[in-house]
Enzyme design. Sequence first.
Site, PDB file in Angstrom:
ATOM      1  N   GLU A  81       1.074  -1.252   0.200  1.00 19.02           N
ATOM      2  CA  GLU A  81      -0.088  -0.081  -0.176  1.00 19.02           C
ATOM      3  C   GLU A  81       0.917   1.256   0.079  1.00 19.02           C
ATOM      4  O   GLU A  81       1.824   1.473   1.014  1.00 19.02           O
ATOM      5  CB  GLU A  81      -0.844   0.130   1.072  1.00 19.02           C
ATOM      6  N   PHE A  82       0.512   2.270  -0.760  1.00 17.85           N
ATOM      7  CA  PHE A  82       1.463   3.467  -0.988  1.00 17.85           C
ATOM      8  C   PHE A  82       0.581   4.664  -0.229  1.00 17.85           C
ATOM      9  O   PHE A  82      -0.413   4.720  -0.020  1.00 17.85           O
ATOM     10  CB  PHE A  82       1.291   3.742  -2.504  1.00 17.85           C
ATOM     11  N   GLN A  91       4.333  21.655  -0.748  1.00 26.39           N
ATOM     12  CA  GLN A  91       3.411  21.608  -1.579  1.00 26.39           C
ATOM     13  C   GLN A  91       3.318  22.432  -2.869  1.00 26.39           C
ATOM     14  O   GLN A  91       3.599  23.549  -2.910  1.00 26.39           O
ATOM     15  CB  GLN A  91       1.732  21.623  -1.077  1.00 26.39           C
ATOM     16  N   GLY A  94       6.215  19.940  -7.023  1.00 32.24           N
ATOM     17  CA  GLY A  94       6.731  18.769  -7.790  1.00 32.24           C
ATOM     18  C   GLY A  94       7.110  17.498  -6.810  1.00 32.24           C
ATOM     19  O   GLY A  94       7.616  16.571  -7.412  1.00 32.24           O
ATOM     20  N   ALA A  96       5.612  15.705  -4.799  1.00 33.42           N
ATOM     21  CA  ALA A  96       5.018  14.563  -4.652  1.00 33.42           C
ATOM     22  C   ALA A  96       5.151  13.722  -5.658  1.00 33.42           C
ATOM     23  O   ALA A  96       5.308  12.322  -5.694  1.00 33.42           O
ATOM     24  CB  ALA A  96       3.552  15.028  -4.332  1.00 33.42           C
ATOM     25  N   ALA A 127      -4.694  15.240  -5.044  1.00 36.03           N
ATOM     26  CA  ALA A 127      -3.959  14.163  -4.951  1.00 36.03           C
ATOM     27  C   ALA A 127      -4.646  13.386  -6.175  1.00 36.03           C
ATOM     28  O   ALA A 127      -3.845  12.634  -6.909  1.00 36.03           O
ATOM     29  CB  ALA A 127      -4.268  13.307  -3.929  1.00 36.03           C
ATOM     30  N   ILE A 128      -5.897  13.306  -6.412  1.00 39.37           N
ATOM     31  CA  ILE A 128      -6.502  12.541  -7.580  1.00 39.37           C
ATOM     32  C   ILE A 128      -5.694  12.899  -8.987  1.00 39.37           C
ATOM     33  O   ILE A 128      -5.493  12.206  -9.687  1.00 39.37           O
ATOM     34  CB  ILE A 128      -7.724  12.548  -7.463  1.00 39.37           C
ATOM     35  N   TYR A 131      -2.392  11.592  -9.233  1.00 34.63           N
ATOM     36  CA  TYR A 131      -2.365  10.111  -9.566  1.00 34.63           C
ATOM     37  C   TYR A 131      -2.691   9.861 -10.821  1.00 34.63           C
ATOM     38  O   TYR A 131      -2.365   9.008 -11.598  1.00 34.63           O
ATOM     39  CB  TYR A 131      -3.286   9.358  -8.532  1.00 34.63           C
TER      40      TYR A 131
END
Length: 167
Positions: A81-82, A91, A94, A96, A127-128, A131
């Site tokens: 799990e990440f 924040q 770049g 993340a 975050a979405i 991803y």
Amino acid sequence: MLRKLGPKDAERMLEWMHNEEVIQGLQADVFRTKTIDDCFCFIKTSQCDDENYHRAIVDEWDTYQGTVSLKNIDKDFLDAEFAIVLHPEAQGKGLAKQGMHEILDIAFNELGLNEVYWNVLKTNVRAIALYEKMGAILLSNPSERIMSSAPQGRDVVFYKMVKTNEE
């Protein structure tokens, strides 16, 4: 960019744990009660934890910017799990994306995993977006085992990244 967590990271770690803007995007509502001693304990435990892989995301001056993790590493299923969290000052820079790229490289190439999965609150649009930009696969029907990683009563979506032949 990534290194082992160390005692010098505890203060900045505690800062994000007590930052409302940061923790509102996280699923666990436990961070606001954490103390500096909790941070030191987590850092110490991370040094010898075989089921979890926690690393500090650092800048060019080796200043802690956040934590990226592979949790619940399963050597039978070859997955983990990440998780990632950044200090508020980090924040939008770049970090993340870089941290995620590096931890996935470790997962697939050093640890020999085939899949990394995670869940995120549906309201965490930042975050979405990251991803999806990174090419994560949205899971419409995650397994019971993966679903058990999510907190009860929270509206989340599940993602995964899989090892490719290029890695």
